[in-house]
Design a protein around this motif. Structure first.
Motif, PDB file in Angstrom:
ATOM      1  N   ALA A  77       0.789  -1.287  -0.137  1.00 21.27           N
ATOM      2  CA  ALA A  77       0.076  -0.101  -0.022  1.00 21.27           C
ATOM      3  C   ALA A  77       0.918   1.181   0.182  1.00 21.27           C
ATOM      4  N   LYS A  78       1.834   1.293   0.732  1.00 20.20           N
ATOM      5  CA  LYS A  78       2.890   2.377   0.825  1.00 20.20           C
ATOM      6  C   LYS A  78       3.627   2.543  -0.453  1.00 20.20           C
ATOM      7  N   HIS A  79       3.919   1.414  -1.278  1.00 24.47           N
ATOM      8  CA  HIS A  79       4.814   1.680  -2.596  1.00 24.47           C
ATOM      9  C   HIS A  79       3.588   2.013  -3.454  1.00 24.47           C
ATOM     10  N   ASP A  80       2.335   1.701  -3.425  1.00 23.60           N
ATOM     11  CA  ASP A  80       1.268   2.240  -4.635  1.00 23.60           C
ATOM     12  C   ASP A  80       1.097   3.639  -4.510  1.00 23.60           C
ATOM     13  N   LYS A  81       0.980   4.001  -3.097  1.00 24.88           N
ATOM     14  CA  LYS A  81       0.739   5.377  -2.706  1.00 24.88           C
ATOM     15  C   LYS A  81       1.993   6.174  -3.287  1.00 24.88           C
ATOM     16  N   HIS A  82       3.144   5.739  -3.025  1.00 24.53           N
ATOM     17  CA  HIS A  82       4.413   6.475  -3.651  1.00 24.53           C
ATOM     18  C   HIS A  82       4.385   6.845  -4.818  1.00 24.53           C
ATOM     19  N   GLU A  83       4.057   5.702  -5.742  1.00 19.50           N
ATOM     20  CA  GLU A  83       3.929   5.540  -7.226  1.00 19.50           C
ATOM     21  C   GLU A  83       2.727   6.579  -7.586  1.00 19.50           C
ATOM     22  N   ARG A  84       1.825   6.564  -7.059  1.00 24.05           N
ATOM     23  CA  ARG A  84       0.714   7.612  -7.529  1.00 24.05           C
ATOM     24  C   ARG A  84       0.973   9.125  -7.285  1.00 24.05           C
ATOM     25  N   ILE A  85       1.705   9.367  -6.245  1.00 25.73           N
ATOM     26  CA  ILE A  85       2.418  10.741  -5.965  1.00 25.73           C
ATOM     27  C   ILE A  85       3.139  11.233  -7.087  1.00 25.73           C
ATOM     28  N   VAL A  86       4.246  10.151  -7.406  1.00 24.50           N
ATOM     29  CA  VAL A  86       5.368  10.496  -8.252  1.00 24.50           C
ATOM     30  C   VAL A  86       4.579  10.841  -9.906  1.00 24.50           C
ATOM     31  N   LYS A  87       3.423  10.131  -9.916  1.00 25.08           N
ATOM     32  CA  LYS A  87       2.872  10.431 -11.162  1.00 25.08           C
ATOM     33  C   LYS A  87       2.167  11.790 -11.321  1.00 25.08           C
ATOM     34  N   HIS A  88       1.545  12.077 -10.109  1.00 26.03           N
ATOM     35  CA  HIS A  88       1.056  13.525  -9.870  1.00 26.03           C
ATOM     36  C   HIS A  88       2.340  14.770 -10.080  1.00 26.03           C
ATOM     37  N   SER A  89       3.552  14.230  -9.692  1.00 24.61           N
ATOM     38  CA  SER A  89       4.580  15.184  -9.457  1.00 24.61           C
ATOM     39  C   SER A  89       5.032  15.519 -11.018  1.00 24.61           C
ATOM     40  N   ARG A  90       4.925  14.285 -11.860  1.00 26.25           N
ATOM     41  CA  ARG A  90       5.299  14.329 -13.242  1.00 26.25           C
ATOM     42  C   ARG A  90       4.290  15.227 -14.003  1.00 26.25           C
ATOM     43  N   ASP A  91       3.169  15.238 -13.665  1.00 30.68           N
ATOM     44  CA  ASP A  91       2.383  15.899 -14.427  1.00 30.68           C
ATOM     45  C   ASP A  91       2.381  17.332 -13.967  1.00 30.68           C
ATOM     46  N   ILE A  92       2.649  17.715 -12.726  1.00 35.59           N
ATOM     47  CA  ILE A  92       3.047  19.096 -12.051  1.00 35.59           C
ATOM     48  C   ILE A  92       4.325  19.528 -12.897  1.00 35.59           C
ATOM     49  N   THR A  93       5.294  18.856 -13.099  1.00 37.46           N
ATOM     50  CA  THR A  93       6.401  19.226 -13.692  1.00 37.46           C
ATOM     51  C   THR A  93       6.437  19.778 -15.145  1.00 37.46           C
ATOM     52  N   PHE A 157       7.114  23.768  -9.626  1.00 30.70           N
ATOM     53  CA  PHE A 157       6.060  24.577  -9.657  1.00 30.70           C
ATOM     54  C   PHE A 157       6.302  25.963  -8.765  1.00 30.70           C
ATOM     55  N   ILE A 158       7.254  25.825  -7.708  1.00 26.70           N
ATOM     56  CA  ILE A 158       7.809  27.122  -7.062  1.00 26.70           C
ATOM     57  C   ILE A 158       8.513  27.832  -8.050  1.00 26.70           C
ATOM     58  N   GLU A 159       9.326  27.271  -8.870  1.00 22.04           N
ATOM     59  CA  GLU A 159       9.941  28.327 -10.076  1.00 22.04           C
ATOM     60  C   GLU A 159       8.695  29.026 -10.684  1.00 22.04           C
ATOM     61  N   ALA A 160       7.732  28.501 -11.167  1.00 19.52           N
ATOM     62  CA  ALA A 160       6.802  29.150 -12.064  1.00 19.52           C
ATOM     63  C   ALA A 160       5.917  29.963 -11.421  1.00 19.52           C
ATOM     64  N   VAL A 161       5.660  29.730 -10.178  1.00 16.66           N
ATOM     65  CA  VAL A 161       4.725  30.627  -9.179  1.00 16.66           C
ATOM     66  C   VAL A 161       5.369  32.207  -8.831  1.00 16.66           C
ATOM     67  N   ASP A 234      12.469  22.737  -0.467  1.00 18.20           N
ATOM     68  CA  ASP A 234      12.152  22.753  -1.797  1.00 18.20           C
ATOM     69  C   ASP A 234      12.060  24.139  -2.134  1.00 18.20           C
ATOM     70  N   TYR A 235      11.487  25.028  -1.359  1.00 14.49           N
ATOM     71  CA  TYR A 235      11.134  26.356  -1.545  1.00 14.49           C
ATOM     72  C   TYR A 235      12.468  27.195  -2.094  1.00 14.49           C
ATOM     73  N   PHE A 236      13.612  26.661  -1.260  1.00 13.82           N
ATOM     74  CA  PHE A 236      14.904  27.306  -1.472  1.00 13.82           C
ATOM     75  C   PHE A 236      15.316  26.937  -2.861  1.00 13.82           C
ATOM     76  N   LEU A 237      15.228  25.636  -3.034  1.00 17.21           N
ATOM     77  CA  LEU A 237      15.829  25.038  -4.350  1.00 17.21           C
ATOM     78  C   LEU A 237      14.988  25.648  -5.547  1.00 17.21           C
ATOM     79  N   GLY A 238      13.658  26.009  -5.287  1.00 13.68           N
ATOM     80  CA  GLY A 238      12.850  26.432  -6.466  1.00 13.68           C
ATOM     81  C   GLY A 238      13.024  27.856  -6.830  1.00 13.68           C
ATOM     82  N   VAL A 239      13.491  28.694  -5.695  1.00 14.36           N
ATOM     83  CA  VAL A 239      13.905  30.170  -5.818  1.00 14.36           C
ATOM     84  C   VAL A 239      15.258  30.144  -6.759  1.00 14.36           C
ATOM     85  N   GLY A 240      15.961  29.165  -6.344  1.00 15.94           N
ATOM     86  CA  GLY A 240      17.345  28.952  -6.975  1.00 15.94           C
ATOM     87  C   GLY A 240      17.493  28.706  -8.325  1.00 15.94           C
TER      88      GLY A 240
END
Length: 338
Positions: A77-93, A157-161, A234-240
């Motif tokens: 269940a943990k691995h499946d949830k991790h993969e679903r979050i990774v898919k959302h992250s790819r779409d966000i990128t 996303f931080i870079e875009a915002v 993540d905010y600092f790296l996005g600003v970078g």
């Protein structure tokens, strides 16, 4: 207790038979080294007659077997949830990169309102779809266990915002304001029965001591929102990453003859660089981000220097070509910081 100990002993024997090839021995070559196949795969485990008998005699109702099956289900269940979050992250990128490309087309005042409005709508859609889905996945979980699954999408996303807010109002959007956009309201109760139980508990909680079940009901009723965690790193790296886009914007301003905008962007990135120097190396990628930031700042400062010294000699429409053809040799170390 005797049956449990016996089943645990059987499980240990199965481990040695299946994973160690029988009593801890593996296949060896003539030189005493583990035998390796030509295809690079490990030798297949050998299960003897005694191991097969043990496998057949395992009691499925034993506590040990049930515990391992429960652990396996939790890990799946943990691995499946991790993969679903990774898919959302790819779409966000992907969508964040498209927003950044859209913002780079803002080179004329006539298009400014249209481009900013379109970018704001797409940013809001990302916030209310993919990031909300991540918040639902993280509900009831430790968000730091899954932070690596969406860190790349969050940084993009931080870079875009931040790029959008800079073009709109010439300010750097703060971490607090962005985190507020990741808070989503949810229903206080799932059905009328839950609401009645919660109301009855509120009326009687002063008269008697709370039980664990009642405390759980109260906690679920008070939880009216879910959140997608924005880690400050993540905010600092996005600003970078933002500084690279600002460097491109500065050079594009020269191509369109907007010299004042180049000076303004250079000063803005210089303030960001000072802030990064005060933060220090708080993350693994921070040193690389600071080095890239310093390169971008050096290019902008060299462009401003060239404009200030030779601006009267070069026509405005040729400034970008002259600066792009010149070699960047001014990357000396800052002794005040290193």
């Amino acid at each position: 207790m005797q049956n449990t100990a016996q089943n645990f002993a059987y499980t240990s024997l199965i481990y040695f038979h299946v994973y160690q090839g029988g009593y801890g021995r593996t296949c060896h070559s003539r030189r005493g080294r583990p035998d390796k196949r030509r295809d690079g795969n490990k030798p297949k485990p050998v299960v003897g007659d005694r191991g097969k008998a043990i496998l057949e005699s395992i009691d499925d109702d034993s506590l040990v077997i049930q515990s391992f099956r429960r652990y396996g289900a939790e890990l799946d269940a943990k691995h499946d949830k991790h993969e679903r979050i990774v898919k959302h992250s790819r779409d966000i990128t992907i969508e964040s990169k498209r927003i950044i490309f859209l913002l780079h087309t803002l080179d004329r005042e006539s298009k400014e309102a249209t481009v900013l409005k379109d970018a704001e709508a797409r940013i809001s859609k990302l916030t209310t779809t993919h990031f909300k889905a991540i918040a639902q996945e993280l509900d009831g979980e430790d968000p730091y266990q899954y932070s690596k699954a969406y860190t790349s999408g969050m940084q993009e996303f931080i870079e875009a915002v931040t790029f959008y807010h800079y073009l709109k109002s010439n300010v750097l959007e703060s971490w607090i304001n962005i985190q507020k956009d990741f808070v989503y309201n949810v229903g206080e109760s799932t059905n009328e029965q839950d609401g009645a139980e919660i109301k009855a508990f509120d009326e009687n909680k002063q008269e008697k001591e709370c039980t664990p079940e009642e405390s759980a009901i109260e906690t679920s009723s008070q939880k009216s929102h879910i959140t997608t965690l924005l880690i400050p790193t993540d905010y600092f790296l996005g600003v970078g990453d933002l500084t690279g886009e600002l460097m491109r914007k500065c050079i594009n301003n020269l191509g369109s003859g907007n010299i004042e905008g180049c000076y303004q962007t250079s000063a803005f990135v210089r303030e960001i660089y000072k802030g990064f120097l005060s933060i220090g190396n708080v993350a693994k990628e921070m040193s690389r981000k600071v080095y890239t930031l310093r390169q971008s700042l050096s290019k902008m400062e060299n462009a401003c220097y060239t404009i200030h010294v030779r601006g009267s000699e070069i026509p405005k429409h040729m400034l970008a070509d002259v600066l792009s053809s010149s070699h960047d040799d001014m990357m000396d170390e800052d002794e005040g910081f290193y």
